[in-house]
Write a protein that holds these residues in place. Structure first.
Motif, short mmCIF file in Angstrom:
data_model
loop_
_atom_site.label_atom_id
_atom_site.label_comp_id
_atom_site.label_asym_id
_atom_site.label_seq_id
_atom_site.Cartn_x
_atom_site.Cartn_y
_atom_site.Cartn_z
N LYS A 69 -0.28 -13.59 -1.60
CA LYS A 69 -0.47 -14.99 -1.44
C LYS A 69 -0.10 -15.75 -0.31
O LYS A 69 -0.81 -17.13 0.05
N GLY A 70 1.01 -15.44 0.35
CA GLY A 70 1.44 -16.04 1.74
C GLY A 70 0.59 -15.73 2.70
O GLY A 70 0.60 -16.59 3.63
N TYR A 71 0.19 -14.62 2.90
CA TYR A 71 -0.22 -14.01 4.20
C TYR A 71 -1.63 -13.50 4.17
O TYR A 71 -2.17 -12.85 5.23
N GLY A 72 -2.18 -13.51 3.14
CA GLY A 72 -3.75 -12.92 2.84
C GLY A 72 -3.83 -11.55 2.89
O GLY A 72 -4.77 -10.97 3.11
N CYS A 73 -2.69 -10.78 2.86
CA CYS A 73 -2.83 -9.36 2.81
C CYS A 73 -3.52 -8.70 1.42
O CYS A 73 -3.22 -9.46 0.51
N GLU A 74 -4.27 -7.54 1.67
CA GLU A 74 -4.82 -6.87 0.56
C GLU A 74 -3.86 -6.08 -0.07
O GLU A 74 -4.02 -4.80 0.75
N VAL A 75 -3.09 -6.09 -1.12
CA VAL A 75 -2.17 -5.30 -1.35
C VAL A 75 -2.09 -4.12 -2.35
O VAL A 75 -2.88 -4.55 -3.47
N GLU A 76 -1.88 -2.96 -2.23
CA GLU A 76 -2.03 -2.17 -3.25
C GLU A 76 -0.60 -1.60 -3.58
O GLU A 76 -0.25 -0.96 -2.53
N LEU A 77 -0.08 -1.72 -4.87
CA LEU A 77 1.14 -0.88 -5.13
C LEU A 77 0.99 0.43 -5.33
O LEU A 77 -0.09 0.69 -6.05
N VAL A 78 1.66 1.44 -4.88
CA VAL A 78 1.38 2.90 -5.07
C VAL A 78 2.62 3.46 -5.61
O VAL A 78 3.81 2.97 -5.08
N PRO A 79 2.71 4.45 -6.65
CA PRO A 79 4.11 5.02 -7.24
C PRO A 79 4.68 5.35 -5.90
O PRO A 79 4.16 6.25 -5.14
N GLY A 80 6.27 5.55 -6.06
CA GLY A 80 7.22 6.18 -5.04
C GLY A 80 8.17 6.81 -5.80
O GLY A 80 8.82 6.20 -6.62
N ASP A 81 8.95 7.32 -4.70
CA ASP A 81 10.36 7.74 -4.95
C ASP A 81 10.96 8.14 -3.59
O ASP A 81 10.07 8.26 -2.50
N THR A 82 12.22 8.28 -3.22
CA THR A 82 12.86 8.23 -2.06
C THR A 82 12.22 9.08 -1.23
O THR A 82 11.54 9.01 -0.01
N MET A 83 12.44 10.46 -1.58
CA MET A 83 12.16 11.45 -0.70
C MET A 83 10.47 11.61 -0.49
O MET A 83 10.02 11.79 0.75
N PRO A 84 9.81 11.60 -1.70
CA PRO A 84 8.29 11.98 -1.31
C PRO A 84 7.62 10.68 -0.52
O PRO A 84 6.84 10.95 0.04
N THR A 85 8.00 9.47 -0.63
CA THR A 85 7.60 8.45 -0.19
C THR A 85 7.91 8.34 1.48
O THR A 85 6.88 8.26 2.21
N LEU A 86 9.19 8.39 1.53
CA LEU A 86 9.49 8.71 2.97
C LEU A 86 9.06 9.70 3.87
O LEU A 86 8.39 9.69 4.93
N THR A 87 8.80 11.00 3.02
CA THR A 87 8.22 12.15 3.72
C THR A 87 6.65 11.89 4.03
O THR A 87 6.06 12.08 5.20
N ALA A 88 6.01 11.21 2.94
CA ALA A 88 4.66 10.97 3.26
C ALA A 88 4.43 10.16 4.42
O ALA A 88 3.30 9.90 5.24
N MET A 89 5.36 8.91 4.67
CA MET A 89 5.28 8.03 5.69
C MET A 89 5.58 8.64 6.93
O MET A 89 4.77 8.38 7.92
N MET A 90 6.53 9.71 6.94
CA MET A 90 6.72 10.28 8.33
C MET A 90 5.35 11.18 8.78
O MET A 90 5.31 11.25 9.77
N GLU A 91 5.14 11.84 7.74
CA GLU A 91 3.97 13.13 7.97
C GLU A 91 2.64 12.28 8.05
O GLU A 91 1.70 12.88 8.65
N LYS A 92 2.16 11.56 7.12
CA LYS A 92 0.81 10.93 6.85
C LYS A 92 0.48 9.51 6.99
O LYS A 92 -0.68 9.02 7.30
N GLY A 93 1.84 8.82 7.47
CA GLY A 93 1.41 7.31 7.83
C GLY A 93 1.16 6.58 6.49
O GLY A 93 0.74 5.38 6.68
N GLN A 94 1.52 7.08 5.46
CA GLN A 94 1.07 6.23 4.17
C GLN A 94 2.13 6.64 3.21
O GLN A 94 2.80 7.72 2.93
N PRO A 95 2.57 5.34 2.42
CA PRO A 95 2.18 4.34 2.34
C PRO A 95 2.74 3.43 3.55
O PRO A 95 3.62 3.91 4.46
#
Length: 350
Positions: A69-95
């Motif tokens: 609403k404030g910045y016009g981003c197209e936002v998608e919420l994706v399920p996450g947890d600490t280890m899987p999320t941060l590992t995916a961000m480090m290895e795949k650049g997502q989320p």
């Protein structure tokens, strides 16, 4: 459990009255519209991790509303947890965004990814960090101002009576299977609580631990045991964290205090957990002004505790909690954004 939702910021149009010709004509949008359009283009699509605990869930939903609403981003919420999320961000650049990342457990690889430029630390999501330790009710602390530390509390088993062991005091343990059950048990040994007239009470589950605090408050009885913040219980029942009386010894904690096989644990304070917002390099470069928001957005445990208590009382979802927060506490979130963005969000949600 957390469905994905998308938000898009609609394009703006307006009409102006032209006095010179004395009639209304359709004209191009005013100068502010192209600026807003540029912000939307700069932000683009962004994936936000919706972590599977209450405080992280509501923060992800707040980010979803403000970014869309404030910045016009197209936002998608994706399920996450600490280890899987941060590992995916480090290895795949997502989320793209982990709003509430408790980084202590993954500090070494995360720091390496930041040094390499793959990820970036944004704001401290919790400005005072995640907090653990032994707590007592505020009414007990107020009535006994001499009780400041764990040692002080253990001198008074009469103030924290065990229901099943007459004449003994009780220290309420963490739920079965949680790591804090081990650290609390080792703390019980380190402070020699048994010799001071205490028993270690197994609460069995998170519901059992929460219920023991609620029951004590209803009866205005003494309660002593492990808890952490931010949580809904501490928003509903005012508790005071006892000073460990000693600093945190990281080496002793990692080699003994946090281990099941720890014959001689030492008195040791719990470390304050650093809780950051983490973003990918892609979004750092592409997010435009939305990145400034994530570099600023930070709140305290008292605020979070109160919001989580409201959510618990109202059986609210993360989306419900986000809307309640934005409507009821603009004095907090408007400091995270520019006045122009704040007005845009108010026009959408208030």
């Amino acid at each position: 459990m957390n469905p994905t939702r998308h938000f898009a910021l609609a394009a703006l149009s307006s009409a102006m009255l032209l006095a010179a010709c004395g009639k209304k004509e359709e004209v191009a949008a005013p100068a502010a519209a192209p600026a807003a359009e540029a912000v939307a283009q700069a932000c683009g699509k962004v994936t936000v991790a919706n972590m599977n605990w209450q405080s992280a869930e509501v923060l992800a939903n707040i980010d979803e509303i403000i970014l869309s609403k404030g910045y016009g981003c197209e936002v998608e919420l994706v399920p996450g947890d600490t280890m899987p999320t941060l590992t995916a961000m480090m290895e795949k650049g997502q989320p793209d965004v982990a709003p509430e990342a408790w980084v202590n457990a993954v500090r070494q690889p995360l720091d390496a990814a930041v040094k390499e430029g793959k990820l970036h630390y944004a704001a401290l999501a919790l400005k005072d960090g995640g907090v653990e330790g032994w707590w007592i009710p505020k009414y007990v602390a107020d009535a006994n101002p001499d009780i400041k530390t764990i040692d002080d509390a253990l001198k008074r088993p009469d103030l924290f009576p065990s229901a099943e062991n007459k004449g003994k005091g009780a220290v309420h343990n963490c739920p079965s299977g949680w790591n804090c059950q081990i650290t609390t048990g080792n703390a019980f040994k380190a402070w020699d609580a048994a010799k001071q007239g205490f028993v270690l009470l197994d609460t069995g589950s998170a519901a059992g631990l929460d219920g023991s605090i609620a029951k004590a408050y209803e009866r205005k009885e003494g309660w002593l045991g492990y808890y952490w913040a931010p949580t809904s219980i501490l928003g509903k029942y005012e508790m005071v964290k006892l000073d460990a009386g000693v600093p945190h010894d990281k080496e002793a904690w990692e080699t003994c205090n946090s281990k099941t096989e720890c014959d001689n644990p030492v008195k040791n304070d719990w470390a304050s957990a650093e809780v950051y917002t983490v973003i990918t390099d892609r979004f750092q470069k592409a997010g435009g002004p939305a990145v400034d928001y994530l570099n600023t957005r930070s709140w305290g445990n008292d605020t979070v505790n109160g919001l989580l208590a409201w959510m618990s009382d109202n059986q609210a979802t993360g989306a419900d909690g986000a809307m309640h927060f934005l409507k009821s506490q603009p004095e907090i979130w408007t400091t995270w954004v520019s006045p122009e963005v704040a007005e845009k969000i108010k026009g959408e949600v208030l």
